[in-house]
Design a protein around this motif. Structure first.
Motif, PDB file in Angstrom:
ATOM      1  N   GLU A 129       0.835  -1.204   0.000  1.00 34.34           N
ATOM      2  CA  GLU A 129       0.000   0.000   0.000  1.00 34.34           C
ATOM      3  C   GLU A 129       0.871   1.258   0.000  1.00 34.34           C
ATOM      4  OE1 GLU A 129      -3.132   2.430   2.790  1.00 34.34           O
ATOM      5  OE2 GLU A 129      -2.934   0.278   3.115  1.00 34.34           O
ATOM      6  N   LEU A 130       1.924   1.242   0.787  1.00 30.48           N
ATOM      7  CA  LEU A 130       2.842   2.372   0.835  1.00 30.48           C
ATOM      8  C   LEU A 130       3.506   2.580  -0.523  1.00 30.48           C
ATOM      9  CD1 LEU A 130       4.349   4.607   2.337  1.00 30.48           C
ATOM     10  CD2 LEU A 130       5.987   2.869   3.076  1.00 30.48           C
ATOM     11  N   LEU A 131       3.951   1.504  -1.137  1.00 30.49           N
ATOM     12  CA  LEU A 131       4.571   1.618  -2.455  1.00 30.49           C
ATOM     13  C   LEU A 131       3.593   2.168  -3.481  1.00 30.49           C
ATOM     14  CD1 LEU A 131       6.735  -1.610  -2.709  1.00 30.49           C
ATOM     15  CD2 LEU A 131       7.489   0.741  -2.381  1.00 30.49           C
ATOM     16  N   THR A 132       2.353   1.767  -3.408  1.00 26.89           N
ATOM     17  CA  THR A 132       1.330   2.273  -4.324  1.00 26.89           C
ATOM     18  C   THR A 132       1.121   3.766  -4.113  1.00 26.89           C
ATOM     19  OG1 THR A 132       0.240   0.124  -4.377  1.00 26.89           O
ATOM     20  CG2 THR A 132      -1.072   2.018  -5.042  1.00 26.89           C
ATOM     21  N   ARG A 133       1.008   4.163  -2.845  1.00 28.34           N
ATOM     22  CA  ARG A 133       0.820   5.589  -2.550  1.00 28.34           C
ATOM     23  C   ARG A 133       2.013   6.417  -3.012  1.00 28.34           C
ATOM     24  NH1 ARG A 133      -0.009   6.294   3.384  1.00 28.34           N
ATOM     25  NH2 ARG A 133       0.070   4.066   3.685  1.00 28.34           N
ATOM     26  N   LEU A 134       3.227   5.929  -2.745  1.00 21.63           N
ATOM     27  CA  LEU A 134       4.422   6.667  -3.153  1.00 21.63           C
ATOM     28  C   LEU A 134       4.535   6.753  -4.675  1.00 21.63           C
ATOM     29  CD1 LEU A 134       7.048   5.402  -0.566  1.00 21.63           C
ATOM     30  CD2 LEU A 134       5.874   7.612  -0.623  1.00 21.63           C
ATOM     31  N   GLY A 135       4.164   5.683  -5.358  1.00 24.55           N
ATOM     32  CA  GLY A 135       4.165   5.716  -6.817  1.00 24.55           C
ATOM     33  C   GLY A 135       3.176   6.731  -7.359  1.00 24.55           C
ATOM     34  N   ALA A 136       2.007   6.794  -6.750  1.00 22.28           N
ATOM     35  CA  ALA A 136       0.997   7.763  -7.175  1.00 22.28           C
ATOM     36  C   ALA A 136       1.471   9.192  -6.907  1.00 22.28           C
ATOM     37  CB  ALA A 136      -0.322   7.498  -6.460  1.00 22.28           C
ATOM     38  N   VAL A 137       2.084   9.404  -5.775  1.00 21.45           N
ATOM     39  CA  VAL A 137       2.594  10.736  -5.437  1.00 21.45           C
ATOM     40  C   VAL A 137       3.723  11.130  -6.391  1.00 21.45           C
ATOM     41  CG1 VAL A 137       3.814  12.087  -3.675  1.00 21.45           C
ATOM     42  CG2 VAL A 137       1.851  10.683  -3.047  1.00 21.45           C
ATOM     43  N   ALA A 138       4.603  10.192  -6.703  1.00 25.55           N
ATOM     44  CA  ALA A 138       5.683  10.488  -7.650  1.00 25.55           C
ATOM     45  C   ALA A 138       5.103  10.870  -9.002  1.00 25.55           C
ATOM     46  CB  ALA A 138       6.607   9.281  -7.787  1.00 25.55           C
ATOM     47  N   GLY A 139       4.097  10.158  -9.454  1.00 29.69           N
ATOM     48  CA  GLY A 139       3.437  10.509 -10.707  1.00 29.69           C
ATOM     49  C   GLY A 139       2.804  11.883 -10.645  1.00 29.69           C
ATOM     50  N   GLY A 140       2.178  12.194  -9.512  1.00 31.00           N
ATOM     51  CA  GLY A 140       1.575  13.510  -9.332  1.00 31.00           C
ATOM     52  C   GLY A 140       2.603  14.627  -9.340  1.00 31.00           C
ATOM     53  N   LEU A 141       3.759  14.374  -8.732  1.00 31.55           N
ATOM     54  CA  LEU A 141       4.826  15.385  -8.733  1.00 31.55           C
ATOM     55  C   LEU A 141       5.379  15.608 -10.131  1.00 31.55           C
ATOM     56  CD1 LEU A 141       6.717  14.461  -5.452  1.00 31.55           C
ATOM     57  CD2 LEU A 141       5.395  16.544  -5.899  1.00 31.55           C
ATOM     58  N   HIS A 142       5.525  14.528 -10.895  1.00 39.28           N
ATOM     59  CA  HIS A 142       5.984  14.674 -12.284  1.00 39.28           C
ATOM     60  C   HIS A 142       4.974  15.483 -13.097  1.00 39.28           C
ATOM     61  CE1 HIS A 142       9.618  12.293 -12.306  1.00 39.28           C
ATOM     62  NE2 HIS A 142       9.001  11.323 -11.654  1.00 39.28           N
ATOM     63  N   ALA A 143       3.699  15.182 -12.912  1.00 46.73           N
ATOM     64  CA  ALA A 143       2.654  15.916 -13.626  1.00 46.73           C
ATOM     65  C   ALA A 143       2.642  17.388 -13.220  1.00 46.73           C
ATOM     66  CB  ALA A 143       1.289  15.276 -13.368  1.00 46.73           C
ATOM     67  N   LEU A 144       2.810  17.657 -11.941  1.00 39.85           N
ATOM     68  CA  LEU A 144       2.844  19.044 -11.467  1.00 39.85           C
ATOM     69  C   LEU A 144       4.044  19.782 -12.040  1.00 39.85           C
ATOM     70  CD1 LEU A 144       1.774  21.344  -9.722  1.00 39.85           C
ATOM     71  CD2 LEU A 144       2.996  20.332  -7.782  1.00 39.85           C
ATOM     72  N   ALA A 145       5.204  19.133 -12.058  1.00 37.54           N
ATOM     73  CA  ALA A 145       6.400  19.766 -12.628  1.00 37.54           C
ATOM     74  C   ALA A 145       6.196  20.084 -14.101  1.00 37.54           C
ATOM     75  CB  ALA A 145       7.614  18.860 -12.430  1.00 37.54           C
ATOM     76  N   ALA A 146       5.595  19.164 -14.845  1.00 37.91           N
ATOM     77  CA  ALA A 146       5.331  19.403 -16.267  1.00 37.91           C
ATOM     78  C   ALA A 146       4.351  20.552 -16.456  1.00 37.91           C
ATOM     79  CB  ALA A 146       4.794  18.134 -16.919  1.00 37.91           C
ATOM     80  N   PHE A 147       3.331  20.607 -15.610  1.00 38.61           N
ATOM     81  CA  PHE A 147       2.344  21.688 -15.676  1.00 38.61           C
ATOM     82  C   PHE A 147       3.008  23.045 -15.428  1.00 38.61           C
ATOM     83  CE2 PHE A 147      -0.583  24.359 -13.138  1.00 38.61           C
ATOM     84  CZ  PHE A 147      -1.513  24.665 -14.128  1.00 38.61           C
ATOM     85  N   ILE A 148       3.819  23.116 -14.382  1.00 35.72           N
ATOM     86  CA  ILE A 148       4.506  24.371 -14.058  1.00 35.72           C
ATOM     87  C   ILE A 148       5.441  24.768 -15.184  1.00 35.72           C
ATOM     88  CG2 ILE A 148       6.206  25.434 -12.510  1.00 35.72           C
ATOM     89  CD1 ILE A 148       4.888  23.785 -10.238  1.00 35.72           C
ATOM     90  N   GLU A 149       6.184  23.801 -15.725  1.00 35.21           N
ATOM     91  CA  GLU A 149       7.103  24.108 -16.818  1.00 35.21           C
ATOM     92  C   GLU A 149       6.358  24.649 -18.032  1.00 35.21           C
ATOM     93  OE1 GLU A 149      10.611  22.041 -19.492  1.00 35.21           O
ATOM     94  OE2 GLU A 149       9.671  20.882 -17.907  1.00 35.21           O
ATOM     95  N   ARG A 150       5.221  24.041 -18.370  1.00 29.99           N
ATOM     96  CA  ARG A 150       4.426  24.543 -19.502  1.00 29.99           C
ATOM     97  C   ARG A 150       3.946  25.967 -19.243  1.00 29.99           C
ATOM     98  NH1 ARG A 150       2.157  19.467 -19.268  1.00 29.99           N
ATOM     99  NH2 ARG A 150       0.287  20.319 -18.289  1.00 29.99           N
ATOM    100  N   GLU A 151       3.510  26.224 -18.027  1.00 34.95           N
ATOM    101  CA  GLU A 151       3.017  27.566 -17.695  1.00 34.95           C
ATOM    102  C   GLU A 151       4.137  28.603 -17.760  1.00 34.95           C
ATOM    103  OE1 GLU A 151       0.004  29.065 -16.994  1.00 34.95           O
ATOM    104  OE2 GLU A 151      -0.859  27.200 -17.718  1.00 34.95           O
ATOM    105  N   LEU A 152       5.345  28.219 -17.427  1.00 31.88           N
ATOM    106  CA  LEU A 152       6.457  29.168 -17.406  1.00 31.88           C
ATOM    107  C   LEU A 152       7.128  29.327 -18.766  1.00 31.88           C
ATOM    108  CD1 LEU A 152       8.130  28.273 -13.992  1.00 31.88           C
ATOM    109  CD2 LEU A 152       6.611  30.193 -14.502  1.00 31.88           C
ATOM    110  N   THR A 153       7.072  28.310 -19.613  1.00 29.38           N
ATOM    111  CA  THR A 153       7.804  28.380 -20.877  1.00 29.38           C
ATOM    112  C   THR A 153       6.905  28.568 -22.090  1.00 29.38           C
ATOM    113  OG1 THR A 153       7.814  25.973 -21.087  1.00 29.38           O
ATOM    114  CG2 THR A 153       9.713  26.986 -20.005  1.00 29.38           C
TER     115      THR A 153
END
Length: 64
Positions: free
Chosen positions: A11-35
Motif C-alpha cells: 500500500e505504501l509503495l502504491t501511494r508513493l508511486g501515485a505521489v511520484a506521478g503527481g509530482l511529475h505531472a505538477l512539474a510538467a504543468f509548471i514548466e508549460r506555464e512558465l515556458t
C-alpha cells in the motif's frame, strides 16, 4: 529501504508511486506555464501548485 522490506508494504509503495506521478505531472504543468504561453498569472500558478502539493502530501500520508 531493501527490496524485501517493501514486500511488506504494498500500500505504501502504491501511494508513493501515485505521489511520484503527481509530482511529475505538477512539474510538467509548471514548466508549460512558465515556458509556453501562460494560461494564468504567476500568482494563480502558485495558488494552484500549493493546492496540488497539499493534495499530494495528503495522498502520501494515506488521508486522500
Amino acid at each position: 529501504m531493501a527490496d524485501n522490506d517493501c514486500q511488506m508494504c504494498p500500500e505504501l509503495l502504491t501511494r508513493l508511486g501515485a505521489v511520484a506521478g503527481g509530482l511529475h505531472a505538477l512539474a510538467a504543468f509548471i514548466e508549460r506555464e512558465l515556458t509556453d504561453e501562460p494560461t494564468m498569472s504567476r500568482r494563480e500558478l502558485l495558488d494552484v501548485a500549493a493546492v496540488r502539493v497539499s493534495n499530494l502530501a495528503e495522498q502520501a500520508s494515506g488521508r486522500y
